[in-house]
Design an enzyme around this catalytic site. Structure first.
Site, PDB file in Angstrom:
ATOM      1  N   GLU A  33       0.869  -1.163   0.000  1.00 15.20           N
ATOM      2  CA  GLU A  33       0.000   0.000   0.000  1.00 15.20           C
ATOM      3  C   GLU A  33       0.913   1.223   0.000  1.00 15.20           C
ATOM      4  OE1 GLU A  33      -2.811   0.401   3.223  1.00 15.20           O
ATOM      5  OE2 GLU A  33      -3.557   2.258   2.321  1.00 15.20           O
ATOM      6  N   ARG A 259       5.293 -12.755  10.070  1.00 18.11           N
ATOM      7  CA  ARG A 259       5.941 -11.464   9.812  1.00 18.11           C
ATOM      8  C   ARG A 259       7.364 -11.479  10.321  1.00 18.11           C
ATOM      9  NH1 ARG A 259       2.107  -7.304   8.987  1.00 18.11           N
ATOM     10  NH2 ARG A 259       3.587  -5.633   9.263  1.00 18.11           N
ATOM     11  N   LYS A 269       4.546   0.822   9.922  1.00 17.95           N
ATOM     12  CA  LYS A 269       4.667   2.027   9.102  1.00 17.95           C
ATOM     13  C   LYS A 269       4.176   3.261   9.857  1.00 17.95           C
ATOM     14  CE  LYS A 269       3.182   0.079   4.983  1.00 17.95           C
ATOM     15  NZ  LYS A 269       2.449   0.134   3.722  1.00 17.95           N
TER      16      LYS A 269
HETATM   17  P1  ATP Z   1      -0.239  -1.464   6.695  1.00 15.72           P
HETATM   18  O1  ATP Z   1      -1.095  -2.364   5.827  1.00 15.72           O
HETATM   19  O2  ATP Z   1      -0.584  -1.475   8.115  1.00 15.72           O
HETATM   20  O3  ATP Z   1      -0.010  -0.125   6.134  1.00 15.72           O
HETATM   21  P2  ATP Z   1       1.835  -3.329   6.034  1.00 15.72           P
HETATM   22  O4  ATP Z   1       3.164  -3.394   6.685  1.00 15.72           O
HETATM   23  O5  ATP Z   1       0.941  -4.505   6.020  1.00 15.72           O
HETATM   24  O6  ATP Z   1       1.188  -2.097   6.711  1.00 15.72           O
HETATM   25  P3  ATP Z   1       1.628  -3.267   3.154  1.00 15.72           P
HETATM   26  O7  ATP Z   1       2.065  -2.215   2.236  1.00 15.72           O
HETATM   27  O8  ATP Z   1       0.196  -3.634   3.163  1.00 15.72           O
HETATM   28  O9  ATP Z   1       2.077  -2.801   4.576  1.00 15.72           O
HETATM   29  O10 ATP Z   1       2.515  -4.562   2.941  1.00 15.72           O
HETATM   30  C1  ATP Z   1       2.792  -5.124   1.691  1.00 15.72           C
HETATM   31  C2  ATP Z   1       3.128  -6.568   1.873  1.00 15.72           C
HETATM   32  O11 ATP Z   1       4.262  -6.709   2.737  1.00 15.72           O
HETATM   33  C3  ATP Z   1       1.992  -7.335   2.511  1.00 15.72           C
HETATM   34  O12 ATP Z   1       1.805  -8.542   1.809  1.00 15.72           O
HETATM   35  C4  ATP Z   1       2.457  -7.585   3.913  1.00 15.72           C
HETATM   36  O13 ATP Z   1       1.937  -8.769   4.415  1.00 15.72           O
HETATM   37  C5  ATP Z   1       3.974  -7.645   3.748  1.00 15.72           C
HETATM   38  N1  ATP Z   1       4.649  -7.264   4.994  1.00 15.72           N
HETATM   39  C6  ATP Z   1       4.491  -6.117   5.677  1.00 15.72           C
HETATM   40  N2  ATP Z   1       5.221  -6.121   6.802  1.00 15.72           N
HETATM   41  C7  ATP Z   1       5.869  -7.306   6.839  1.00 15.72           C
HETATM   42  C8  ATP Z   1       6.785  -7.929   7.763  1.00 15.72           C
HETATM   43  N3  ATP Z   1       7.166  -7.309   8.875  1.00 15.72           N
HETATM   44  N4  ATP Z   1       7.249  -9.158   7.459  1.00 15.72           N
HETATM   45  C9  ATP Z   1       6.880  -9.780   6.327  1.00 15.72           C
HETATM   46  N5  ATP Z   1       6.028  -9.258   5.424  1.00 15.72           N
HETATM   47  C10 ATP Z   1       5.516  -8.038   5.666  1.00 15.72           C
END
Ligand code: ATP
Ligand code: MG
Length: 552
Positions: A33, A259, A269
């Site tokens: 995102e 994660r 984030k």
């Molecule tokens: P948010 O959705 O709260 O803004 P997010 O960290 O999930 O934060 P995204 O941009 O939705 O951000 O993440 C993109 C991809 O990265 C998703 O598939 C998510 O599952 C993966 N991802 C995010 N943080 C991690 C992490 N700490 N370890 C592994 N994969 C991650």
């Protein structure tokens, strides 16, 4: 410990899917995102998604999951594109955007309404919460649940046309308010948001939720394995429900892995944004940030980050990974691949009284101890040199392997010298050491058999150059800074940045290309700053010390 791409549970699933013929070609996607910069956790997700596609002869899409326009921006999109490329991955075809499927998603929402499987609900947020029930109690049906198809179609069209205000109405799926899975209790498909979108401008005033959008985006793109993190496990029944109830022409499946949470690191984030907005760091790409661009500016290499992501494996459980493993990966890479150089961080002048004032000797030294192909560099040697103030003592016992009054030390790549006297200022601080060279010791031991105590680094006063060196350390002192809500700000390391304005570098370093990494001998790994380094004002960032100083 090494985890090859072929040995994790996702690869096992893929191998089976290919063998059984359920899938002919593996298609994955990385779906950020654009509401912040990518961080080390995203690097893990990138390496999993692109890595599995690569290992299985498949493809991986890059898709912006841009369904929340108020938090997203073009700046974030650009940084994400740059970071994925820098990590060394190539996405299949064009960059994709969830927003380019908005019309299709809307048509599918209409389809559900027509089938009596979605309805427009007027409950406000607070009422909706009450109706939703709890983990232990079922929810109750919304009083708007039984609106006719005609009325729902009309209201949805008017939502889209902008006739209602934000929060006045939502579109919900009609599933089961008594489901033990809260996600199945008539989840929201569309919300009214009267904000312009960075891609679609003001074409839309209603936006799909993540749940309604994600699986359908996967279906449109023909994704076979939709890999996400464990917090989406409970959303999987809903993901499948949409796929089953809509006329999509492919059947993606969702798989979850744990994660990545490195110790001493924040990977939220929202919290990273807070660090930026409160000025605790200089920006998203501050070298102390666990962002991809921060690590890049710090001198981490794509190879080291990818290596780390492989090393830690991909599992079905959440857990904390020791950040020392990441640091190990970067040390190992730079030890192998970074040229050597000398930089004195805390200069103390040494005058070689036997060495002629005007003389300048050019000493050739290897750029790398074991990689001849790195070639040689020229070190100008003169009567006045700087050594590090920590490398001299007036008196010391034998454990101190550096320069001591009356004793000998070898200058790295150059002569053995012996210290004769010190010059002090009015307050008794040593401002100069007077010494002499031992003849014929360039690459040779002293003929009289009196060995030097150790080897220290040095830079010519006259031929060397001044540099700014930024000494970075971990941003948090607490192993788990992310455990509470706001107390992560209490564990900021006050010494996470020390700026040395008057470091002294061997002259060739001034001409380093930005982002070139070095081992500064005896000091650690450093990189020419990506933005600020210039020949007239050299700037180096400390990537990591030679050894881990955090464990004892
Ligand atoms: P948010 O959705 O709260 O803004 P997010 O960290 O999930 O934060 P995204 O941009 O939705 O951000 O993440 C993109 C991809 O990265 C998703 O598939 C998510 O599952 C993966 N991802 C995010 N943080 C991690 C992490 N700490 N370890 C592994 N994969 C991650
Ligand atoms: Mg997310």
């Amino acid at each position: 410990m090494e985890n090859t791409p072929a040995s994790n549970f996702l690869q096992t699933i893929i191998t089976e899917d290919l063998a059984s013929g359920r899938v002919r070609e593996v298609v994955t996607r990385f779906p950020p995102e654009p509401n912040g910069y990518l961080h080390i956790g995203h690097a893990k997700s990138i390496s999993v998604n692109f890595g599995l596609a690569e290992a299985n002869g498949g493809r991986c899409n890059l898709r912006f999951d841009d369904t929340n326009p108020e938090k997203e921006s073009q700046e974030y999109i650009e940084s994400i594109l740059e970071d994925v490329r820098w990590l060394g991955y190539t996405w299949d075809g064009e960059v994709r955007y969830a927003s380019s499927y908005f019309q299709q998603l809307y048509d599918w929402a209409v389809y559900l309404v027509e089938k009596g499987e979605a309805y427009v609900c007027d409950l406000n947020a607070e009422q909706a919460r009450e109706y939703r029930g709890t983990l232990t109690e079922p929810g109750r049906n919304s009083p708007y649940r039984d609106r006719s198809v005609q009325e729902n179609l009309d209201l949805l069209a008017r939502m889209r046309a902008g006739e209602f205000e934000e929060g006045e109405k939502v579109l919900r799926a009609k599933i089961d308010m008594a489901s033990p899975n809260m996600n199945m209790r008539d989840p929201i498909l569309y919300r009214i948001r009267k904000v312009p979108h960075h891609q679609t401008g003001d074409e839309w005033v209603i936006y799909p939720t993540y749940d309604f959008a994600h699986g359908q985006e996967d279906a449109i793109e023909g994704i076979t394995h939709s890999i996400c993190t464990l917090e989406f496990e409970d959303h999987r029944p809903l993901y499948d429900w949409f796929i089953e109830h809509l006329p999509v022409d492919s059947r993606p499946r969702q798989y979850e892995f744990g994660r990545l949470n490195p110790s001493y690191t924040i990977t939220s984030k929202r919290k990273l944004k807070q660090l930026v907005e409160e000025g605790i760091v200089a920006g998203w790409d501050d070298p102390r940030m666990p962002t991809v661009s921060g690590m890049r500016r710090r001198g981490y290499t794509p190879a080291a980050i990818r290596k780390f992501c492989d090393m830690i494996g991909t599992t079905r459980s959440d857990g904390v990974v020791d950040v020392a493993m990441l640091e190990f990966a970067i040390r190992e890479d730079l030890n192998e691949n970074a040229p050597r150089a000398m930089c004195v961080l805390n200069p103390l002048k040494v005058v070689l009284t036997d060495y002629p004032e005007e003389k300048l000797e050019s000493i050739s030294a290897p750029c790398h101890p074991s990689r001849e192909e790195f070639g040689q560099r020229e070190l100008p040697f003169t009567r006045e040199l700087y050594i590090d103030a920590d490398d001299f003592r007036e008196e010391a016992n034998k454990k101190y392997k550096r320069l001591v009054l009356g004793k000998r030390v070898r200058l790295r790549n150059a002569y053995v010298i012996e210290a004769d006297e010190v010059v002090k200022d009015g307050e008794g601080n040593i401002i100069e050491v007077r010494a002499h060279t031992i003849p014929n010791t360039l690459g040779e031991n002293p003929e009289d058999g009196i060995r030097p105590r150790g080897v220290i680094h040095w830079v010519s006063v006259r031929a060397g150059r001044r540099a700014e060196v930024r000494l970075y350390d971990r941003l948090f002192t607490d192993e788990a800074p992310d455990k509470g809500e706001n107390d992560f700000l209490d564990s900021i390391n006050p010494d996470s940045l020390t700026v040395v304005e008057q470091a002294w570098i061997e002259p060739a370093l001034a001409d380093a290309e930005p982002e070139q990494g070095y081992q500064f001998e005896r000091e650690g790994y450093f990189v020419a700053d990506r933005y600020d380094h210039r020949a007239e004002h050299p700037v180096f960032n400390r990537t990591i010390g030679l050894r881990d100083t955090w464990t004892n």
